[in-house]
Design an enzyme around this catalytic site. Sequence first.
Site, PDB file in Angstrom:
ATOM      1  N   ASP A  14       0.562  25.202  32.565  1.00 21.47           N
ATOM      2  CA  ASP A  14       1.097  26.026  33.663  1.00 21.47           C
ATOM      3  C   ASP A  14       0.670  27.475  33.441  1.00 21.47           C
ATOM      4  O   ASP A  14       1.515  28.346  33.295  1.00 21.47           O
ATOM      5  CB  ASP A  14       2.634  25.901  33.725  1.00 21.47           C
ATOM      6  CG  ASP A  14       3.337  26.351  32.449  1.00 21.47           C
ATOM      7  OD1 ASP A  14       2.676  26.451  31.390  1.00 21.47           O
ATOM      8  OD2 ASP A  14       4.557  26.620  32.488  1.00 21.47           O
ATOM      9  N   HIS A 250       3.358  30.642  21.331  1.00 20.75           N
ATOM     10  CA  HIS A 250       3.847  29.288  21.619  1.00 20.75           C
ATOM     11  C   HIS A 250       2.706  28.268  21.781  1.00 20.75           C
ATOM     12  O   HIS A 250       2.519  27.385  20.951  1.00 20.75           O
ATOM     13  CB  HIS A 250       4.680  29.292  22.902  1.00 20.75           C
ATOM     14  CG  HIS A 250       5.902  30.157  22.854  1.00 20.75           C
ATOM     15  ND1 HIS A 250       6.944  29.922  21.996  1.00 20.75           N
ATOM     16  CD2 HIS A 250       6.264  31.246  23.577  1.00 20.75           C
ATOM     17  CE1 HIS A 250       7.899  30.822  22.193  1.00 20.75           C
ATOM     18  NE2 HIS A 250       7.503  31.635  23.147  1.00 20.75           N
TER      19      HIS A 250
HETATM   20  C1  BDR Z   1       6.842  27.945  26.862  1.00 14.08           C
HETATM   21  O1  BDR Z   1       7.286  28.399  28.146  1.00 14.08           O
HETATM   22  C2  BDR Z   1       6.251  29.071  28.820  1.00 14.08           C
HETATM   23  O2  BDR Z   1       6.693  30.326  29.275  1.00 14.08           O
HETATM   24  C3  BDR Z   1       5.131  29.263  27.834  1.00 14.08           C
HETATM   25  O3  BDR Z   1       3.863  29.157  28.459  1.00 14.08           O
HETATM   26  C4  BDR Z   1       5.340  28.180  26.812  1.00 14.08           C
HETATM   27  O4  BDR Z   1       4.653  26.997  27.161  1.00 14.08           O
HETATM   28  C5  BDR Z   1       7.638  28.670  25.791  1.00 14.08           C
HETATM   29  O5  BDR Z   1       8.986  28.369  25.888  1.00 14.08           O
HETATM   30 CA    CA Z   2       2.872  27.029  28.941  1.00 13.13          CA
END
Ligand code: BDR
Ligand code: CA
Length: 322
Positions: A14, A250
Amino acid sequence: MPAPAQHRIIFDTDPGVDDAMALLLALRSPEIDVVGLTTVFGNSTVDVTTRNALNLLALAGRTDIPVARGAGCPLVMPLGGTGEWVHGDDAMGNVGWHAQLDPAQRPVDKHAAEFIVEQVMAHPGEITLVPVAPLTNLALALRLEPRVARNVRQVVMMGGAALSPGNVSPVAEANIYGDPHAADIVFAAEWPIVMAGLDLTESMHADNRIWHLLRDSGDPFGVFLARAVGFYQSFHATWYGLENGATYMHDPCTIAYLIDPTLFEGEDWAITVPVEGPAKGATIVDRRGKFYKTPKVHCLLKGDETGLLRLFQQRLAKIPPQ
Ligand code: BDR
Ligand code: CA
């Protein structure tokens, strides 16, 4: 002859600033062959995340990689809030991506779930799914063809919080909270899952030492990420109080795990996801190993931050040949 890639992946995404970090790292890694991107709502609507996926491939000169547009809303719940407050209005750090870089680029004429099923069943045991977003497309793929579970090589996901607090509720991480019904289906399926949740990813930071190195590198991937990260840095400073431009890493943790799993440590626990109430979207782990009968998930808990950053800077701050 270069050695063949060890991992053929479908990146379910995403995009998203940290999704872009992960994708560009993957595209620069000889260990990884990106078979396709599948898109989903999350950091923004699926229209925006699909446009960003296409733009990232255009920027990387990899328009040969197919993009399959996926779910625009969760399986059961209505679409809740999306992540522009973290990633910017264009979900790419306000770099101004309000249109496609290459207007001729199109997603393939197939839903993401169909794309996943088709690829996995055509290459049994070979494809690794790398979801870094709500798990709706993976759950739909399982519903469409349950045999995908036994035919993937593995699933390496970003999401969840085994022992750590959540980031969108006291107990839930954003990707799981985005579609808890889908997550519960994915955790119950018979496929090997590695979960890079907040336990790991909030212990992995990159700060201005890295971002300035990328900015000054002359490498188009590094320079782009250093530009896109500004908004994400401000979010981390105001929301978490992180200093010196630090951001959590992340989504890149999934790719780093594929490249070098020895950088990480974890535990194997079965997981259940509550779908409503105050614990909605939590990843409850059965640490005693007595209560849940679903397959165990390898939950990453610790990582070598220096090792991850070394990989990141080596691969994304390369000066291109003149
Ligand atoms: C996840 O949430 C999204 O905002 C980031 O892309 C990551 O995949 C972190 O909690
Ligand atoms: Ca993500």
